[in-house]
Design a protein around this motif. Structure first.
Motif, PDB file in Angstrom:
ATOM      1  N   LEU A 113       0.579  -1.627   0.209  1.00 39.05           N
ATOM      2  CA  LEU A 113       0.399  -0.159   0.263  1.00 39.05           C
ATOM      3  C   LEU A 113       0.791   1.740  -0.135  1.00 39.05           C
ATOM      4  CD1 LEU A 113      -3.139  -1.129   2.503  1.00 39.05           C
ATOM      5  CD2 LEU A 113      -3.246  -0.590  -0.345  1.00 39.05           C
ATOM      6  N   CYS A 114       2.258   1.446   0.572  1.00 37.75           N
ATOM      7  CA  CYS A 114       2.693   2.105   1.278  1.00 37.75           C
ATOM      8  C   CYS A 114       3.343   2.837  -0.269  1.00 37.75           C
ATOM      9  CB  CYS A 114       3.884   2.030   2.246  1.00 37.75           C
ATOM     10  SG  CYS A 114       3.033   2.155   3.395  1.00 37.75           S
ATOM     11  N   GLY A 115       4.238   1.529  -0.691  1.00 38.49           N
ATOM     12  CA  GLY A 115       4.734   0.944  -2.453  1.00 38.49           C
ATOM     13  C   GLY A 115       3.889   1.760  -3.387  1.00 38.49           C
ATOM     14  N   VAL A 116       2.630   1.702  -2.924  1.00 43.55           N
ATOM     15  CA  VAL A 116       1.840   1.939  -4.400  1.00 43.55           C
ATOM     16  C   VAL A 116       1.446   3.145  -4.442  1.00 43.55           C
ATOM     17  CG1 VAL A 116      -0.891   2.209  -5.333  1.00 43.55           C
ATOM     18  CG2 VAL A 116       0.761  -0.431  -4.361  1.00 43.55           C
ATOM     19  N   ILE A 117       1.547   4.188  -3.304  1.00 47.49           N
ATOM     20  CA  ILE A 117       1.272   5.314  -2.582  1.00 47.49           C
ATOM     21  C   ILE A 117       2.190   6.193  -3.303  1.00 47.49           C
ATOM     22  CG2 ILE A 117       0.480   7.386  -1.021  1.00 47.49           C
ATOM     23  CD1 ILE A 117      -1.054   4.893   0.552  1.00 47.49           C
ATOM     24  N   SER A 118       3.281   5.753  -2.606  1.00 48.11           N
ATOM     25  CA  SER A 118       4.949   6.120  -3.142  1.00 48.11           C
ATOM     26  C   SER A 118       4.867   6.550  -4.704  1.00 48.11           C
ATOM     27  CB  SER A 118       5.770   5.677  -2.675  1.00 48.11           C
ATOM     28  OG  SER A 118       6.946   5.767  -3.529  1.00 48.11           O
ATOM     29  N   MET A 119       4.506   5.389  -5.848  1.00 49.86           N
ATOM     30  CA  MET A 119       4.399   5.208  -6.622  1.00 49.86           C
ATOM     31  C   MET A 119       3.714   5.849  -7.230  1.00 49.86           C
ATOM     32  SD  MET A 119       4.830   1.776  -8.099  1.00 49.86           S
ATOM     33  CE  MET A 119       5.756   1.910  -9.199  1.00 49.86           C
ATOM     34  N   THR A 120       2.636   6.261  -6.743  1.00 49.64           N
ATOM     35  CA  THR A 120       1.815   7.314  -7.936  1.00 49.64           C
ATOM     36  C   THR A 120       1.880   8.914  -7.631  1.00 49.64           C
ATOM     37  OG1 THR A 120       0.001   5.485  -7.617  1.00 49.64           O
ATOM     38  CG2 THR A 120      -1.059   8.017  -7.332  1.00 49.64           C
ATOM     39  N   LEU A 121       2.434   9.001  -6.295  1.00 49.16           N
ATOM     40  CA  LEU A 121       3.266  10.355  -5.983  1.00 49.16           C
ATOM     41  C   LEU A 121       3.858  10.831  -7.044  1.00 49.16           C
ATOM     42  CD1 LEU A 121       2.424  10.751  -2.419  1.00 49.16           C
ATOM     43  CD2 LEU A 121       0.973  11.478  -3.845  1.00 49.16           C
ATOM     44  N   VAL A 122       5.136   9.709  -6.779  1.00 49.21           N
ATOM     45  CA  VAL A 122       6.319   9.877  -8.097  1.00 49.21           C
ATOM     46  C   VAL A 122       6.148  10.528  -9.241  1.00 49.21           C
ATOM     47  CG1 VAL A 122       8.563   9.029  -8.558  1.00 49.21           C
ATOM     48  CG2 VAL A 122       8.006   9.015  -6.140  1.00 49.21           C
ATOM     49  N   MET A 123       4.840   9.502  -9.950  1.00 52.27           N
ATOM     50  CA  MET A 123       4.803   9.481 -10.886  1.00 52.27           C
ATOM     51  C   MET A 123       4.221  10.842 -11.411  1.00 52.27           C
ATOM     52  SD  MET A 123       5.638   7.304 -13.046  1.00 52.27           S
ATOM     53  CE  MET A 123       4.900   8.000 -14.692  1.00 52.27           C
ATOM     54  N   ALA A 124       3.091  11.424 -10.540  1.00 50.01           N
ATOM     55  CA  ALA A 124       2.024  12.933 -10.631  1.00 50.01           C
ATOM     56  C   ALA A 124       3.175  13.728 -10.830  1.00 50.01           C
ATOM     57  CB  ALA A 124       1.277  13.024  -9.404  1.00 50.01           C
ATOM     58  N   ALA A 125       4.074  13.908  -9.890  1.00 49.19           N
ATOM     59  CA  ALA A 125       5.130  14.523 -10.210  1.00 49.19           C
ATOM     60  C   ALA A 125       6.051  14.829 -11.222  1.00 49.19           C
ATOM     61  CB  ALA A 125       6.003  14.350  -8.656  1.00 49.19           C
ATOM     62  N   CYS A 126       6.575  13.164 -11.930  1.00 51.42           N
ATOM     63  CA  CYS A 126       7.507  12.812 -12.563  1.00 51.42           C
ATOM     64  C   CYS A 126       6.261  13.306 -14.171  1.00 51.42           C
ATOM     65  CB  CYS A 126       7.238  11.346 -13.407  1.00 51.42           C
ATOM     66  SG  CYS A 126       9.324  10.685 -11.832  1.00 51.42           S
ATOM     67  N   ASN A 127       4.887  13.041 -14.377  1.00 56.72           N
ATOM     68  CA  ASN A 127       4.125  13.694 -15.264  1.00 56.72           C
ATOM     69  C   ASN A 127       4.600  15.269 -15.158  1.00 56.72           C
ATOM     70  OD1 ASN A 127       3.054  11.596 -16.820  1.00 56.72           O
ATOM     71  ND2 ASN A 127       2.883  10.549 -14.741  1.00 56.72           N
ATOM     72  N   LEU A 128       4.198  15.648 -14.188  1.00 61.90           N
ATOM     73  CA  LEU A 128       4.221  17.155 -14.396  1.00 61.90           C
ATOM     74  C   LEU A 128       5.345  17.717 -14.931  1.00 61.90           C
ATOM     75  CD1 LEU A 128       2.454  18.246 -11.230  1.00 61.90           C
ATOM     76  CD2 LEU A 128       1.846  18.428 -13.146  1.00 61.90           C
ATOM     77  N   VAL A 129       7.060  17.348 -14.656  1.00 61.21           N
ATOM     78  CA  VAL A 129       7.686  17.952 -15.133  1.00 61.21           C
ATOM     79  C   VAL A 129       8.417  17.086 -16.236  1.00 61.21           C
ATOM     80  CG1 VAL A 129      10.249  17.347 -14.644  1.00 61.21           C
ATOM     81  CG2 VAL A 129       9.121  18.146 -12.973  1.00 61.21           C
ATOM     82  N   PHE A 130       8.313  16.308 -16.769  1.00 60.95           N
ATOM     83  CA  PHE A 130       9.074  15.501 -17.933  1.00 60.95           C
ATOM     84  C   PHE A 130       7.412  15.890 -19.358  1.00 60.95           C
ATOM     85  CE2 PHE A 130      11.687  13.048 -14.862  1.00 60.95           C
ATOM     86  CZ  PHE A 130      11.905  13.910 -15.139  1.00 60.95           C
ATOM     87  N   THR A 131       6.839  15.096 -19.092  1.00 61.97           N
ATOM     88  CA  THR A 131       5.716  15.461 -20.455  1.00 61.97           C
ATOM     89  C   THR A 131       5.080  16.319 -20.939  1.00 61.97           C
ATOM     90  OG1 THR A 131       3.843  13.651 -18.522  1.00 61.97           O
ATOM     91  CG2 THR A 131       2.809  14.369 -20.155  1.00 61.97           C
ATOM     92  N   PRO A 132       5.866  17.736 -20.436  1.00 59.86           N
ATOM     93  CA  PRO A 132       5.214  19.151 -21.343  1.00 59.86           C
ATOM     94  C   PRO A 132       6.917  19.001 -21.920  1.00 59.86           C
ATOM     95  CG  PRO A 132       5.011  19.353 -18.879  1.00 59.86           C
ATOM     96  CD  PRO A 132       5.154  17.894 -19.158  1.00 59.86           C
TER      97      PRO A 132
END
Length: 185
Positions: A113-132
């Motif tokens: 559960l903690c790993g899933v939340i961590s991955m989700t938060l990291v991917m949200a941040a990564c998407n904000l930085v890298f997707t553009p």
């Protein structure tokens, strides 16, 4: 010596399995965002993390990220490699350390559960930085997609992979350690 060779062999097999899984199984979870595809490639990494610890999980993540990003997912290039390493690596470090401390079924659930939340938060941040950068999309568009698309997708993907890991980990552990699983009477 025998143990380290065995561990390296198992880790190599988990790496190969991860690449095969992403090559064979990938499909969009949300039709509105078909570019976000589910794949089970993290399951072998999660299993390796639980078997051998967070450092091994991070090594598996690095190997899979580089191999996957230069072969079956080459279109995503260095950005895909980096995003995968950061997100799955966050799972490996957090879940691996938690499971090492709480080596029980309850500990495994907590770690996942903690790993899933961590991955989700990291991917949200990564998407904000890298997707553009990667897609040439304005950051404001990515921000608008966070809550309705990006976060639910990453929760679903990591959650599915976490659930499957929970279900297959013990049987795999028995195979790896040559133990006979307990049978119900």
């Amino acid at each position: 010596m025998k143990t380290s060779v065995r561990k390296l062999t198992i880790m190599a097999m988990l790496t190969a399995l991860s690449i095969v899984l992403v090559a064979l199984i990938h499909f969009p979870l949300f039709p509105a965002a078909a570019f976000l595809e589910y794949d089970p490639a993290d399951i072998p990494i999660f299993v390796g993390t639980f078997l051998f610890g967070p450092t091994a999980g991070l090594v598996l993540t690095l190997l899979v990220s580089v191999i996957q990003g230069t072969t079956v997912s080459a279109g995503s290039g260095i950005i895909g490699i980096l995003m995968h390493f950061l997100a799955t690596g966050s799972f490996a470090l957090l879940a691996g350390n938690l499971y090492r401390v709480m080596h029980t079924r309850k500990g495994a659930v907590c770690a996942i559960l903690c790993g899933v939340i961590s991955m989700t938060l990291v991917m949200a941040a990564c998407n904000l930085v890298f997707t553009p950068i990667f897609m040439g999309t304005p950051r404001s568009v990515v921000v608008q997609m966070l809550v309705p698309v990006i976060i639910p997708f990453n929760l679903a993907k990591a959650g599915i992979n976490g659930i499957v890991t929970y279900l297959v980990y013990k049987p795999i552990t028995h195979l790896v350690r040559h133990e006979q699983p307990e049978t119900a009477v």
